[in-house]
Every structure is written in structure tokens, then in C-alpha cells.
Design an enzyme around this catalytic site. Structure first.
Site, mmCIF file in Angstrom:
data_model
loop_
_atom_site.group_PDB
_atom_site.id
_atom_site.type_symbol
_atom_site.label_atom_id
_atom_site.label_comp_id
_atom_site.label_asym_id
_atom_site.label_seq_id
_atom_site.Cartn_x
_atom_site.Cartn_y
_atom_site.Cartn_z
ATOM 1 N N ASP A 282 0.830 -1.191 0.000
ATOM 2 C CA ASP A 282 0.000 0.000 0.000
ATOM 3 C C ASP A 282 0.873 1.252 0.000
ATOM 4 O OD1 ASP A 282 -2.687 1.323 0.517
ATOM 5 O OD2 ASP A 282 -1.608 1.976 2.308
ATOM 6 N N GLU B 167 1.533 -0.528 -5.045
ATOM 7 C CA GLU B 167 0.612 0.550 -5.368
ATOM 8 C C GLU B 167 1.515 1.751 -5.606
ATOM 9 O OE1 GLU B 167 -3.486 2.484 -3.662
ATOM 10 O OE2 GLU B 167 -1.843 2.244 -2.237
#
Length: 677
Positions: free
Chosen positions: A322, A361
Site C-alpha cells: 500500500d 501501489e
């Protein structure tokens, strides 16, 4: 008061050796550290840890074993203005705790660490080791996937054991996916503003225990570690890899006024990036109030130890990071997502992590944080350029053919130094509209989140086909069904690695909520009872078609050059059968194109070392709002048959509006084992 025996400082955390437990915790600012043992009623016993090796406080207790509740009391400076938040009255979590549980006695509600017995019978477990070219990712949530699946016993729904149940695994196997990418399963908390609203952080991007499975996802919380291992083992037995979405960019302790669970109370200035001019303030590249400081060796060690633990002890097969750029920021906050950043260098040289799948990401919320295409060789990336281009193309936006061509062939403009597998191709993920909502809502509808619909993205590239939300109009429903199939078909025909959002194969809706992070309810859970059976059958066939055709999942870039058989390895065509020319690509009104893939021109080897060959494929994409008459390119010869269509094809070589057709010319040199590549 008990006195601990001498011990070694490493490894950190609590480790039971069969006779007793060794405890070790880092704190640079501490003047004293007590181990706090708590019984079932919450009564405390404090044991001073007299040994200090550098900044590690440690000791061994021979009569402490699995099940013991514990925490630490840190005696040190309370000076928030200088970035220090030690308070010995507060019992803080062990950052290396393998198991967490909520303390039974308020106030305030406090989390506790637990000593665990990590032994587990793995039997004949073997990781599937699916190559990237064969990988089909399925992004899902442990609770959301299992909560409403009636074939799972009620007590197991919403748990790790539920995801390991044969009914859950049967769906994944029949669907054809090869890997689940699980939203965060590490222990996390809900932000204070959500608690005030009576909501909780459903997605889990608010980690507080990087080594501990989230206790709320366990059927047997006291045995959560073994339950997670059992889930991984069951999925492996079905040939399915397990990837974890991990959040090492921030924690659930939030900003300056956030709660103290662990890191802040142990050594705030070491664990977090503080403003050098105002140490009471946090540097925030995440939008959540704080950022972990991986520039600090102890924080880098924490992250690496956690990754090795999940990959080694829990045997997961990879990670999706993330807000990954936050892990590569330098002293001045500059962004280095390449191999020169210390974090990426450290991962790349690790012999265990070299063998697992790594997905970024590729953006965070700080200046310069958009780093799509900038990650090292071992990494793949969520390709939001693919997402946005494909959404806009099928919505009917003009001038997108050049970018569509790049996305469909693997985004070489972004990943030229790597290979097509660097591109994770998707049109929907947990963050945003489901694919069904992309064709049903022109605007987001996030009122249930308690932020007056201000949260969530506004740039959704969606359409409602004339009606906002549900519709009984047959024409609207047919248009939406066709649109959904065309979006998903494009994902699975693209070079790269396809990712499917859980429930998209069922036609799942979130009622237009494009930020359902706090909706732990029917909004987010998969609605198995009302599944679109026809769509599910189509997606199964779509995945099977991709698996059967290595021309769709090449390891190397397409070149467009003529091969020994006289055909190019790939070429673009107009609907009139002519090859696309520069002026055609530049025509903003053009919304229909075909891609030829030469099955005999795959410059690769099959797993057994033999030649890798396939059928010839011709992908016809028509985003016009009317049917298009298509002429097969004469230079390619004849023998073409319809193999796949996102809607019922029209007669007389007409490709219906907003649809995809795939023509196939069977095996000029097809090898029988080509589908094993």
C-alpha cells in the site's frame, strides 16, 4: 517481584522455547523498561528488564509460556513538543507480537500482546509457484468473501477458517483464479472518527500489529496464528497462491492527537517521520496523519522482519504494498522508487523475498508521489493508466486509441526495462466503484460513510446509461450487461497480469459507494444469493480462454515485425481490414480497432524447453455506439472462427456496439502443451 534470567537480545519480540519465554523490545529513549504480565482478570505483574544491549531491552522468564498476556511499560521522556511520548502508566503493545487481543476491562480499551506456540504441522504443503504469465489475481476480503456464503457453516463465515472452507475454495477453483490478494489481514484498529460514528475500518488499512493476524477475522482468536496457517495450507492444496496487502507506510496511531497503542509510546521519534522544525508534528505522505520512518534502521528491520515472517513462517506467496512510494522517500522527502532507495535495495537482496511476488501501489499522497513505472525489476505495479484508459474507452470517450494500444499490449511505455508482467491490469479494485457500479452510476453515493459524500474519488470515468442506480428498463439493463462484459474482457485479453475484484464476476454492487472502507455490512459483503449466473459463467470462460492462449500472456514485448512465416507477431487493423496507419491513430473520432496476435511467433520456450506456440488470435474492439461491419484482413488469410464475444454477435460480420469479439485460427503449429506455459 520475579527477576528475569540473562538472555540474548535477538530476535525481537516474545519467543517461547518450550520451557520459557525470552522478551526483547527496542527503545532508544527509554530510561527503564518493565515487562507487564497480565492474568485473565487483568491484574498486572511488572517485571523489570535490567539487561540492555544497545537500544534493546531484554530478559528471559522460565515459567512463562503460550497464552500469557503481556505488554511493556516504557519509562522515558514525556515531551510531545520534542517528539517523545513515553508514559510508564500505559501498557503498550509489543511491535513484534504474534497475537493480539483486546483487554477485557475498560477504561480505556487497551490491546494486549500474547505469547504463542508457533508450531504447526504443514504436512506436504507446497507453494504453487505460479509463474507471472499464468497468474490471475483475485482481490478479496476475508470477511466480505465469506460472510454471506451459505455453504460455509455460520460460525466460520467472516473468518480465516471460512476462506479455507471447501465451499470458498471451490468457487475460486471453478472461477480459475490462481492467487488471492487479501486486503490487510494484519491486526488493525478503527480510526477515532469512525468509532464516534458507530463505524469500523472494514478494509483494514490502519495496522497496529505487523506480525499478528487480525483477531476479528479468526474463528478461534486464541489460535489465530494456526488458523491463518491452515488457510494458507488449504489454498495451496488447491493450487492457489496467497498474497497479502500490507501497510508499512503508516499505523493506526494516526496523527499528533492520535491514540497510543505501541510505537508512539515506545519511541515516537524513532518509529515516525517527524517535522524537523516542529517535532510535535508528523510528516504525512499517506493522508492518515503519520508516516513510518523506514530511514531508521530499527524501522527498516521491523518491516523486513515482518515480511520474512509472513513469507517464511506463514508461507504466503507475495505482497501488495500500500502506498509503496512512501517506503522510498529520502531524507528530504524526495521520491526514489527505483533500486537506489534503501528499502528496495534491501528487499531485492533478500534471498527469501526474491522468490515471492512483489506488487506496488505506485503512488502515495505526498508531492512527487506518483511513481507509476518507476519500480525495480522484481516488482509489478497496479497500472492505473490501464484502468483509466479502458474505462474511458468503453464509456465512449474520444481520442483514446493510441493509449488503448499501449495498455492492451502491456504498457511498454511504462515498463520498457522490465516485461509485460510489470503491469497489473484491472478496471476495478477495492478502492472505487465495482465494475457493475461503473456502468450504473455517474456519481458517487457515499452518504453512509458519514462525511456528507465528500470522501472518495470524483474522477470515476463511469456512466449510468441514462438512469442513476438500479433500473428495470430492459434496454438499460442490456447496455449495462454488455458494458460490464466488455470491460472485463479487455482485462483478460491484455498483456500483463489480470486482476479481478472479488464479486465482479457476480455482478456485485455497492449501491454507488466508491469508498466503502468503513462499510462492514451488506454494502461490502459479496451477495451470493443474487449473483448474476450468466456473468459468472462468462467470466469463467474468459479466464479459461486466457489460460489456454499463451499469445495473450507473453513474457516479452510484442515488436510488430514480420516473422519467418510471413506474418507479423502483432499488427493493428481497421474495421475495413486495412492496417492502421499513423493518421488512423490520430483520428479522435475512431473508436474501433483490431489486434492480430501471431500464435506461431512467440519468441519464448514452454516450461519443458520446447517451442511455445498458439492459435492465431484477432481481437476486435468496438467502442462505437453502433454496430460496425468488420472485414477480416486479407493479408492474414482465411480460416477464422468466432471464439469469444462479450455479447451475442450480430449477423453479416457485424460487431455489436460497445462489445468485443475474438476470432481464432486454429493451430498452424500449435503444440499440445502450450496451455501449460
Amino acid at each position: 517481584m520475579r527477576a528475569p534470567w540473562p538472555s540474548t537480545p535477538y530476535p525481537l519480540g516474545a519467543r517461547w522455547d518450550g520451557r520459557g519465554t525470552r522478551f526483547s523490545v527496542f527503545s532508544r529513549v527509554a530510561e527503564r523498561v518493565d515487562l507487564v504480565l497480565l492474568d485473565a482478570r487483568g491484574a498486572e505483574e511488572r517485571v523489570h528488564l535490567p539487561e540492555r544491549s544497545g537500544d534493546l531491552w531484554h530478559g528471559y522468564l522460565p515459567d512463562v509460556g503460550p497464552g500469557q498476556r503481556y505488554g511493556f511499560a516504557i519509562y522515558g521522556p514525556w515531551a510531545p513538543e520534542r517528539g517523545h511520548c513515553c508514559d510508564p502508566k500505559r501498557v503498550v503493545l509489543d511491535p513484534y507480537a504474534r497475537l493480539l487481543e483486546p483487554m477485557k476491562r475498560p477504561p480505556p480499551a487497551q490491546l494486549l500482546s500474547r505469547v504463542v506456540d508457533e508450531r504447526f504441522d504443514w504436512g506436504d504443503d507446497a507453494a504453487p509457484r505460479t509463474p507471472w504469465t499464468r497468474t490471475v489475481l483475485y482481490e478479496t476480503h476475508v470477511v466480505g468473501f465469506t460472510k454471506r456464503l451459505e455453504a460455509i457453516p455460520p460460525e466460520l463465515r467472516g473468518t480465516f477458517a471460512g476462506l479455507a472452507h471447501p465451499a470458498a475454495i471451490e468457487h475460486l477453483v471453478r472461477l480459475g483464479v490462481t492467487a488471492v490478494e487479501l486486503l490487510p489481514i494484519q491486526a488493525h484498529v478503527s480510526e477515532r472518527h469512525l468509532q464516534k460514528l458507530g463505524l469500523r475500518n472494514y478494509w483494514g488499512y490502519s495496522t497496529i500489529g505487523f506480525f499478528a493476524p487480525h483477531p476479528g477475522y479468526a474463528h478461534a482468536p486464541d489460535d489465530a496464528v494456526a488458523e491463518v496457517k491452515g488457510m494458507v495450507k488449504a489454498l495451496h492444496a488447491a493450487g492457489i497462491e496467497v498474497l497479502l496487502d500490507v501497510v508499512f507506510n503508516h499505523t493506526g496511531e494516526e496523527g499528533p492527537d492520535g491514540p497510543v497503542y505501541s510505537f508512539r509510546g515506545i519511541d515516537n521519534a524513532a518509529y515516525y517521520r517527524l517535522d524537523p522544525d516542529v517535532p510535535a508534528e508528523y510528516v504525512d505522505y499517506t493522508g492518515t496523519g503519520n508516516t513510518l520512518d523506514v530511514r531508521e534502521p530499527v524501522v527498516m528491520q521491523l518491516v523486513m522482519d515482518a515480511l520474512r515472517y509472513w513469507a517464511g513462517e506463514i508461507r504466503v506467496d507475495g505482497f501488495r504494498f500500500d502506498l509503496a512510494p512512501a517506503l522510498g522517500r529520502d531524507e528530504l522527502g524526495g521520491m526514489r522508487a527505483d533500486r537506489m532507495a534503501t528499502f528496495f535495495q534491501t528487499v531485492e537482496q533478500d534471498p527469501l523475498l526474491q522468490r515471492v511476488k512483489l506488487i506496488a501501489e505506485p503512488w502515495d499522497l505526498g508531492d512527487g508521489g506518483y511513481q507509476l513505472g518507476g519500480f525495480p525489476a522484481l516488482w509489478s505495479e497496479w497500472n492505473d493508466r490501464f484502468r483509466d484508459t479502458v474505462r474511458a474507452f468503453w464509456r465512449g470517450d474520444a481520442g483514446l486509441l493510441p493509449d488503448l494500444g499501449r495498455r492492451l499490449t502491456g504498457s511498454r511505455d511504462l515498463y520498457a526495462s522490465r516485461s509485460p508482467r510489470a503491469s497489473i491490469a484491472f478496471v476495478a479494485a477495492h478502492d472505487g466503484f465495482t465494475t457493475r457500479d461503473l456502468v450504473s452510476y455517474a456519481e458517487k453515493h457515499n452518504e453512509a460513510n458519514g462525511e456528507e459524500n465528500r470522501d472518495g474519488h470524483d474522477h470515476n470515468l463511469s456512466t449510468n446509461h441514462g438512469v442513476e442506480g438500479p433500473s428495470d428498463d430492459p434496454a438499460v439493463r442490456e447496455a449495462r450487461d454488455r458494458h460490464v462484459r466488455s470491460l472485463l474482457t479487455t482485462v483478460f485479453l491484455a498483456q500483463g497480469v489480470p486482476m479481478l475484484l472479488a464479486g465482479d464476476e457476480l455482478g456485485r454492487t455497492q449501491g454507488g459507494n466508491n469508498n466503502a472502507y468503513c462499510q462492514d455490512n451488506e454494502t461490502s459483503w459479496l451477495d451470493w444469493e443474487n449473483a448474476d449466473a450468466a456473468l459468472l459463467d462468462y467470466v469463467r470462460r474468459l479466464i479459461a480462454f486466457r489460460k489456454a492462449h499463451p499469445a495473450l500472456r507473453r513474457r516479452r514485448w510484442l515488436r510488430g515485425t514480420v516473422q519467418e512465416d510471413g506474418y507479423p507477431d502483432a499488427r493493428w487493423y481497421r474495421p475495413d481490414g486495412g492496417a492502421m496507419q499513423p493518421s488512423d491513430w490520430e483520428d479522435p473520432a475512431r473508436r474501433a480497432v483490431a489486434l492480430f496476435l501471431n500464435g506461431a511467433a512467440i519468441d519464448e520456450r514452454a516450461p519443458d524447453g520446447g517451442p511455445l506456440v498458439d492459435d492465431d488470435l484477432l481481437l476486435l474492439l468496438n467502442a462505437e455506439d453502433h454496430d460496425v461491419h468488420w472485414i477480416e484482413p486479407g493479408e492474414l488469410g482465411d480460416g477464422w472462427q468466432l471464439a469469444l464475444a462479450s455479447t451475442e454477435p450480430a449477423r453479416d460480420a457485424m460487431v455489436p456496439a460497445r462489445s468485443v469479439c475474438v476470432l481464432l485460427r486454429a493451430g498452424r503449429t500449435r503444440a499440445p502443451d502450450a496451455d501449460r506455459s
